[in-house]
Design a protein around this motif. Sequence first.
Motif, mmCIF file in Angstrom:
data_model
loop_
_atom_site.group_PDB
_atom_site.id
_atom_site.type_symbol
_atom_site.label_atom_id
_atom_site.label_comp_id
_atom_site.label_asym_id
_atom_site.label_seq_id
_atom_site.Cartn_x
_atom_site.Cartn_y
_atom_site.Cartn_z
ATOM 1 N N PRO A 174 37.856 -21.574 26.225
ATOM 2 C CA PRO A 174 37.517 -21.646 27.810
ATOM 3 C C PRO A 174 38.304 -22.576 28.440
ATOM 4 O O PRO A 174 38.432 -24.016 28.059
ATOM 5 C CB PRO A 174 36.165 -21.952 27.710
ATOM 6 C CG PRO A 174 35.528 -21.463 26.512
ATOM 7 C CD PRO A 174 36.676 -21.816 25.395
ATOM 8 N N LEU A 175 39.115 -22.345 29.775
ATOM 9 C CA LEU A 175 40.027 -23.211 30.048
ATOM 10 C C LEU A 175 39.415 -24.501 30.639
ATOM 11 O O LEU A 175 40.093 -25.398 30.237
ATOM 12 C CB LEU A 175 40.750 -22.465 31.378
ATOM 13 C CG LEU A 175 41.544 -23.336 32.280
ATOM 14 C CD1 LEU A 175 42.700 -23.672 31.527
ATOM 15 C CD2 LEU A 175 41.795 -22.669 33.469
ATOM 16 N N ALA A 176 38.098 -24.537 30.941
ATOM 17 C CA ALA A 176 37.468 -25.628 31.435
ATOM 18 C C ALA A 176 37.398 -26.565 30.385
ATOM 19 O O ALA A 176 37.683 -28.066 30.514
ATOM 20 C CB ALA A 176 35.949 -25.358 32.080
ATOM 21 N N LEU A 217 39.907 -17.378 30.780
ATOM 22 C CA LEU A 217 39.214 -17.495 32.000
ATOM 23 C C LEU A 217 37.804 -16.700 32.109
ATOM 24 O O LEU A 217 37.133 -16.698 33.256
ATOM 25 C CB LEU A 217 39.986 -17.113 33.303
ATOM 26 C CG LEU A 217 40.890 -18.210 33.892
ATOM 27 C CD1 LEU A 217 42.080 -17.751 34.677
ATOM 28 C CD2 LEU A 217 40.167 -19.546 34.508
ATOM 29 N N PRO A 219 34.841 -13.466 30.487
ATOM 30 C CA PRO A 219 34.808 -12.306 30.111
ATOM 31 C C PRO A 219 35.594 -11.281 31.076
ATOM 32 O O PRO A 219 35.717 -10.227 30.801
ATOM 33 C CB PRO A 219 33.209 -12.072 29.884
ATOM 34 C CG PRO A 219 32.581 -13.039 30.838
ATOM 35 C CD PRO A 219 33.742 -14.200 30.862
ATOM 36 N N ARG A 220 35.700 -11.596 32.398
ATOM 37 C CA ARG A 220 35.954 -10.548 33.126
ATOM 38 C C ARG A 220 37.582 -10.190 33.198
ATOM 39 O O ARG A 220 38.171 -11.171 33.036
ATOM 40 C CB ARG A 220 35.604 -11.182 34.714
ATOM 41 C CG ARG A 220 34.086 -10.746 35.193
ATOM 42 C CD ARG A 220 33.787 -11.609 36.183
ATOM 43 N NE ARG A 220 33.916 -12.854 36.144
ATOM 44 C CZ ARG A 220 33.063 -13.766 35.592
ATOM 45 N NH1 ARG A 220 32.032 -13.011 35.115
ATOM 46 N NH2 ARG A 220 33.141 -15.005 35.482
ATOM 47 N N ILE A 221 38.045 -9.276 33.566
ATOM 48 C CA ILE A 221 39.411 -8.866 33.840
ATOM 49 C C ILE A 221 40.041 -9.127 35.067
ATOM 50 O O ILE A 221 39.411 -8.592 36.051
ATOM 51 C CB ILE A 221 39.540 -7.277 33.358
ATOM 52 C CG1 ILE A 221 39.150 -6.956 32.090
ATOM 53 C CG2 ILE A 221 40.888 -7.036 33.604
ATOM 54 C CD1 ILE A 221 38.778 -5.494 31.581
ATOM 55 N N LEU A 222 40.758 -10.077 34.933
ATOM 56 C CA LEU A 222 41.115 -10.541 36.313
ATOM 57 C C LEU A 222 42.714 -9.992 36.538
ATOM 58 O O LEU A 222 43.562 -10.029 35.411
ATOM 59 C CB LEU A 222 41.424 -12.251 36.274
ATOM 60 C CG LEU A 222 40.040 -12.949 36.180
ATOM 61 C CD1 LEU A 222 40.482 -14.418 36.161
ATOM 62 C CD2 LEU A 222 39.038 -12.475 37.087
ATOM 63 N N THR A 226 45.089 -13.288 40.574
ATOM 64 C CA THR A 226 43.757 -14.003 40.391
ATOM 65 C C THR A 226 43.663 -15.111 39.144
ATOM 66 O O THR A 226 43.231 -16.100 39.375
ATOM 67 C CB THR A 226 42.658 -13.014 40.117
ATOM 68 O OG1 THR A 226 42.674 -11.744 41.101
ATOM 69 C CG2 THR A 226 41.213 -13.494 40.560
ATOM 70 N N ALA A 230 42.910 -18.837 39.990
ATOM 71 C CA ALA A 230 41.682 -19.464 39.114
ATOM 72 C C ALA A 230 42.026 -20.495 38.450
ATOM 73 O O ALA A 230 41.424 -21.574 38.358
ATOM 74 C CB ALA A 230 41.008 -18.252 38.453
ATOM 75 N N VAL A 234 40.736 -24.328 38.570
ATOM 76 C CA VAL A 234 39.922 -25.033 37.643
ATOM 77 C C VAL A 234 40.536 -26.478 37.081
ATOM 78 O O VAL A 234 40.073 -27.338 37.093
ATOM 79 C CB VAL A 234 39.934 -24.029 36.319
ATOM 80 C CG1 VAL A 234 39.139 -24.859 35.344
ATOM 81 C CG2 VAL A 234 39.003 -22.753 36.716
#
Lengths: 241, 241
Positions: A174-176, A217, A219-222, A226, A230, A234
Amino acid sequence: MSKPRLRLFVPDDLGPERSFILDQNQSHYLAQVMRAEMGEAVAAFNGRDGEWRCAISAMTKRAVTLDVTSQTRQQQDEPDWWLLAAPIKRDRIDLVAEKACELGASALWPVMTQHTVMSRVNTERLAAHLREAAEQCERLTVPRLFDPVPLERALRDWESERVLIYLDETGGQPLAQIVAALPPQSKLAVLVGPEGGFSEAERRWLKDLPMVRVATLGPRILRAETAAIAALAVIGSILQT
Amino acid sequence: MSKPRLRLFVPDDLGPERSFILDQNQSHYLAQVMRAEMGEAVAAFNGRDGEWRCAISAMTKRAVTLDVTSQTRQQQDEPDWWLLAAPIKRDRIDLVAEKACELGASALWPVMTQHTVMSRVNTERLAAHLREAAEQCERLTVPRLFDPVPLERALRDWESERVLIYLDETGGQPLAQIVAALPPQSKLAVLVGPEGGFSEAERRWLKDLPMVRVATLGPRILRAETAAIAALAVIGSILQT
């Protein structure tokens, strides 16, 4: 003294007692588009000398002269975060340039990947977007725009201390989490692929590079733009805390 | 079996052996715009039954019939994050709707604040943007669109367990810190003001509300739509880790 409604990035040196003439485009913008008046205040910055209040001291349709009045902000250190992005469609890459500027990126570097469809980048237009965004969002610098190159060339001779965060749509850390583990003043770069993503070969190669962190980033497909926006959001939110 | 190039949100129930007729708009889009062929596969979702592969079994210019073939994804729990946003200019709020959908917002709620300039919201157009974004980004739901109301009315009868993160451009706690302290399944809402920001009175009132956390996205000045997108990106990145 109220804030000037006009704010410009200029190439000239800014300091007490200085005067300078704006180029034709900016002169036209002030005189014709914005219908500026003689004596009107204009904020100016050049990326080196902070921000200065100026006053219009002469004006024709082609040439507007500004007299520097007083400094309103000092130049500051800014974060050193690059965005490496595969070129995408016109309105989408323009959006990336605008938002990267607002979100504090220090440079935008168009990189060609194997699935990149756009073969040409209008660097002049991108540079104008970066400059206009900087004028509007009150930055003291304009992000640098590097010449478009193939991704491999961009990563050759990479400064060893600049971490490259590679956004992999097939998964990663995870990027965060990655960002939270970095020192606040880190030199960073974020790499975002084109709409088609990276090729298998690119993926394998990237994962093996010593400066690379493989990030996700969520589970969603960006969409590509975006993901770029995003990621910078972050990084900004975590490193500025 | 390759992924269908077409993906649609439909109101109909989806399940084995079912057939349904698309509405005129979607039929036109498939038959005329996308030039779909008889038998072509179409992915469909309705926000309740997961995603199903369908096949075109009849087609006129006005009415396309789909036969449901097999389930490709099960419905899942999704995050419950609302975005409360003061209406801004057309292209900017359309962008907010698209990106909010991609970044996982469960609802978009236009709220009128004291400095809101736009007095009308085209909810039909916004709903269409949310639906199209959901179709493109592979979501299994379309974010809900609540009716535009004055901010005060939106916050009246607020569910006590839904934290309201209010982005205050005059400062607050770093958003990343606020989010990191929340449980992963939190019900959230983010409140973003219009270009002119919130009024002094609104600010005082908001800070005193029990469900409110006052957040900042850092030292840079962000446009309203950038703040909305950035906030959802930060929330997603931290709560999904």
